[in-house]
Write an enzyme that holds these catalytic residues in place. Structure first.
Site, short mmCIF file in Angstrom:
data_model
loop_
_atom_site.label_atom_id
_atom_site.label_comp_id
_atom_site.label_asym_id
_atom_site.label_seq_id
_atom_site.Cartn_x
_atom_site.Cartn_y
_atom_site.Cartn_z
CG HIS A 1 -2.08 0.95 1.22
ND1 HIS A 1 -2.07 2.59 1.61
CD2 HIS A 1 -3.65 0.76 0.38
CE1 HIS A 1 -3.21 3.00 1.09
NE2 HIS A 1 -4.25 1.85 0.65
NE ARG B 1 -2.56 7.48 -1.80
CZ ARG B 1 -3.37 7.15 -2.46
NH1 ARG B 1 -3.09 6.05 -3.29
NH2 ARG B 1 -3.01 5.42 -2.22
#
Lengths: 605, 242
Positions: A257, A273
């Site tokens: 990740h 994000r």
């Protein structure tokens, strides 16, 4: 006289996370006796930690308009770098909308569409329309063409797990928590259940079942830096490969990740994000658009992780005692948004790094996150090699994710696969009869008791389980990480083979009595090292780059030679896995360019 | 700056060896930057005493596994930074719950009973229709449900509750908060009187003495005082109508 309890049931499910419990509900709803075993109480499962959401092409939100299972399918196949089974992906994408609505029916408080116009952080103005108000909304996630990630504020995994578990309670399904399956019982053709060790008392239990289901999650904790919970040690996969007959698929496909928080490696969800956060380097320059002009900070996870490493290799990371890292900036989203939609993230930053993300930057680095590989099953969730054995969720490889999983597709997979495979399990169990040899069961239980006694008596040596485990973790981190090379992978294989040998000589420093944690670790470790070897050896043999598997010495995807799935077997007494390969099922979308990343055939980067 | 040496005084008892009576045992450890009790306990287990029993799962304050008494107060060990404490830290298992060994207690079984007792699932007569769109819901309602839903069942509110410590059938703040979660959910069709059957007694909302340690100790900052008042008010009204 037997020194263990015996339990007999129709369906035995190992693991009480979302996938296991969803399958249990299906089996129980077909009138079958069902027992779930779990290392921890169900609501402590790692599924609860999923913050981000679940992908479903409902098309309700403004940015999700026009979405369909076709678009979700294309995103998933591209995301997998054409490594997935397309018939599985098609079945999955068609079923997710039903699964998400069923979760709503059962009680998940999904975030809903609120009509009105909103200005996105990049200045775009979008409008959620009145006709969709109150329907389940979706947020943006990496690697998707539409906004389709359904969520409940900041705790999607939590609400899904609590809801599914509430139905398990309602149906009266038996759960034996703190009970660890330590060996599968099989006769060479059929799986008959498991030998399990009670983590309260240390006593052995035998479970006999028509159908046994592995739902134990991933193997993240083989790596020293992982976002996974400490219980994610691949226990179920080790059970399967130790039969010598059941293969694990694509174990080399390990997802990192992009944003594990330094230095505790707790996940900062992609939702950060998705909601408009972005990555900065040490000069506070937003660098992702330089590499990925189209998807920017929201390219798929494998691509963002590699771009981050690439950027840090240029000396543009922030130096620290924990190695270089980068910044995640969400300050511009504002206190209100951060304190509601991203509250979990805000709390994690404050509690575990002393950072206030409303005012400060978050230190992040790519961290091991997800196991695409697992127990290889067919589209019905039935494991290769043994009848009556099934696998669901992250523990399985049926294979939806190929070489890279899209954010939001794993939570979705747990409940879809639990639903779909749960039906197949029920059909199988309804048609099966319970036939087993008691002598065989006795023998398997005895073998496990002997393992335990030997460890306690230090019959084979006095190796320290924690030291070996730490060396295994470091080996994977240092040599089987985001960028891989032949020599590094060979080093990993060599070291792990030595560790595997040493793990046979573990002896306890303590009495091993009762809920003793040392013996729990000692029983798991040899299997974990075998998994580490399947990852490393599979990665060494795969001389191409695909999805999360990035070979610096073979930087391109090689469809001519490698459009195939690795199957790793561990024959009894072997020192390395035996690798076989099988073709990938391609039904609709021929291999092509992902539109992001470096390794695709036609990529220009 | 010189790193501190921390002394952990830890409760020890293994029910499998009852001949060894419960006692406190001390361990010393050099403090590192950003050290939490999670980091400290794992180092003690791996470097000094592999028999030490404690529970962690997510180590991120999401799963609720690691509650214990830290210097006498119920806290999640994973989000307790050692720098906020003196150089001597005392660790004891949570009271109320059955002891598994050392710092490990059986919160799982306790909360399972709670779910069964409060019938903590959506009660509806509607059937699920796989072909239909989802029923609409205001986002504000979804958020209102999510607020009490956030409870992670760690047991801190129960361990710190005077009533729960003296009567084992008390539902405690976690139980009443769980009921509140279903009360605000329009999908649950239970009436006030049906809820009264579940919580309208001194095992339920009328057993609370109002000391509010639950509210002080909740690691997820649930507004437990508010939730207790909400359930109590509803049940008082329901009681009057009986």
């Amino acid at each position: 006289m037997s020194s263990y309890h015996t339990h007999i049931t129709d369906v035995l499910i190992i693991g009480a996370g979302l996938a296991g419990e969803r399958a249990a509900i299906e089996a129980s709803s077909h009138g079958l006796n069902t027992i779930i075993l779990s290392l921890v109480p169900p609501r402590r499962s790692h599924s609860t930690a999923a913050q981000g959401g679940m992908q479903a092409s409902l098309g309700n939100s403004a940015m999700g308009k026009g979405d369909s299972s076709d678009i979700h399918f294309a995103d998933t196949v591209k995301g997998s770098d054409w490594g997935c089974e397309q018939d599985v992906a098609r079945l999955f994408c068609e079923t997710v909308p039903i699964a998400v609505r069923q979760m709503a029916y059962w009680g998940v408080p999904w975030s809903r569409v609120v009509a009105g116009t909103k200005t996105l952080p990049d200045g775009r103005v979008i409008e959620d329309t009145k006709d969709k108000e109150g329907l389940i909304t979706g947020r943006n996630f990496g690697g998707t063409a539409k906004w389709r990630t359904c969520y409940t504020a900041d705790g999607t995994g939590h609400t899904m797990q609590y809801t599914i578990d509430s139905i398990v309670v309602k149906l009266g399904i038996t759960v034996h928590d703190r009970m660890e399956a330590i060996s599968l019982i099989h006769d060479g053709e059929k799986c008959l259940g498991v030998v399990a060790r009670c983590l309260r008392t240390g006593k052995l239990n035998v479970y006999i079942a028509k159908a046994t289901v592995i739902a134990t999650g991933g193997y993240g904790r083989l790596y020293g830096a992982s976002t996974n919970a400490v219980i994610c040690e691949g226990t179920g996969m080790a059970l399967a490969i130790d039969t010598g007959q059941v293969p694990l698929g694509n174990m080399e496909a390990v997802q990192f990740h992009p944003t594990g928080m330094v230095p505790v490696w707790i996940l900062i969800t992609e939702g950060a994000r998705g909601d408009g956060g972005y990555l900065l380097d040490k000069n506070h320059h937003r660098f992702m658009p330089d590499y990925e002009p189209a998807k920017k900070d929201l390219a798929s996870r494998d691509v963002v992780s590699r771009r981050m490493i690439q950027h840090m290799r240029k000396g543009l990371g922030v130096d620290s005692p924990y190695g270089p890292y980068l910044w995640l900036d969400i300050r511009h989203l504002g206190a209100k948004h951060i304190n509601t939609n991203l509250r979990e993230i805000a709390n994690i930053c404050r509690n575990f790094a002393g950072v206030d993300p409303i005012k400060e930057l978050i230190p992040v680095r790519p961290t091991q996150h997800y196991s695409m590989g697992g127990v290889r099953t067919n589209i019905d969730g039935a494991a290769y090699g043994l009848k009556g054995l099934f696998a669901v969720g992250e523990a399985s490889c049926w294979d939806l994710h190929g070489f890279n999983r899209l954010g939001g597709n794993s939570l979705a997979e747990t409940v879809v696969m639990g639903m779909v495979v749960g039906k197949r399990i029920a059909e199988y169990a309804l048609g099966a009869t319970l036939e087993y040899s008691y002598a065989l069961v006795e023998e398997k239980a005895k073998q496990q008791q002997e393992r335990i006694d030997s460890l306690i008596a230090c019959r084979h040596g006095r190796e320290d389980v924690f030291k070996i485990r730490q060396e295994m973790e470091e080996t994977l981190m240092d040599y089987v990480g985001i960028f891989r090379t032949g020599p590094a992978l060979q080093t990993a294989v060599d070291r792990l083979q030595v560790l595997h040998e040493r793990s046979k000589h573990i002896g306890l420093r303590t009495s091993g009595v009762g809920a003793n944690p040392e013996i729990t670790a000692a029983l798991r470790l040899p299997g974990m090292i075998r998994l580490a070897l399947t990852i490393s050896y599979g990665a060494l043999q795969r001389t191409e780059s695909r999805g999360s598997h990035a070979r610096e010495d073979f930087p391109k995807r090689d469809d001519a030679n490698w459009l195939k799935r690795t199957l790793a077997y561990w024959p009894d007494g072997a020192v390395l896995p035996e690798l076989k390969y099988e073709p990938v099922t391609i039904t609709e979308l021929p291999p092509g360019d992902r539109g992001y990343g470096e390794s695709s055939a036609s990529s220009k980067n | 700056m010189k790193n501190r040496t921390l002394t952990f005084s830890i409760f020890r008892y293994n029910p499998a060896t009852p001949e060894i009576k419960p006692h406190m045992q001390s361990y010393q450890l050099d403090e590192t930057t950003g050290m939490t009790v999670f980091v400290a306990l794992n180092r003690i287990r791996e470097e000094q005493d592999p028999s030490l029993m404690f529970d962690f799962v997510c180590r991120a304050a999401i799963c609720g596994s690691c509650a214990m008494l830290i210097n006498g107060k119920p806290r999640l060990a994973c989000k307790t930074l050692t720098r906020d404490y003196g150089s001597k830290i005392t660790l004891m298992p949570l009271p109320v719950f059955k002891l598994i060994g050392d710092l490990s207690v059986d919160t799982g079984t306790w909360f399972r009973h709670l779910s069964i007792k409060t019938r903590a699932w959506i009660h509806t007569n509607k059937e699920f229709d796989p072909k239909a769109l989802e029923e609409r819901m205001d986002n504000a309602t979804a958020l209102e449900i999510y607020e009490p839903e956030r409870c992670i069942e760690c047991g801190c509110c129960i361990a710190g509750c005077a009533t729960a410590n003296i009567r084992e059938d008390f539902l405690g703040a976690a139980g009443l908060n769980r009921v509140a979660r279903f009360m605000v959910d329009p999908r649950d069709h239970r009436t006030e009187q049906e809820y009264f059957e579940v919580v309208g007694s001194d095992e339920g909302v009328f057993g609370c003495y109002g000391l509010m340690a639950c509210d002080d100790n909740c690691p997820t900052q649930l507004p437990l005082q508010w939730q207790l008042a909400f359930v109590r008010r509803k049940m008082a009204v329901a009681g009057l109508k009986r």
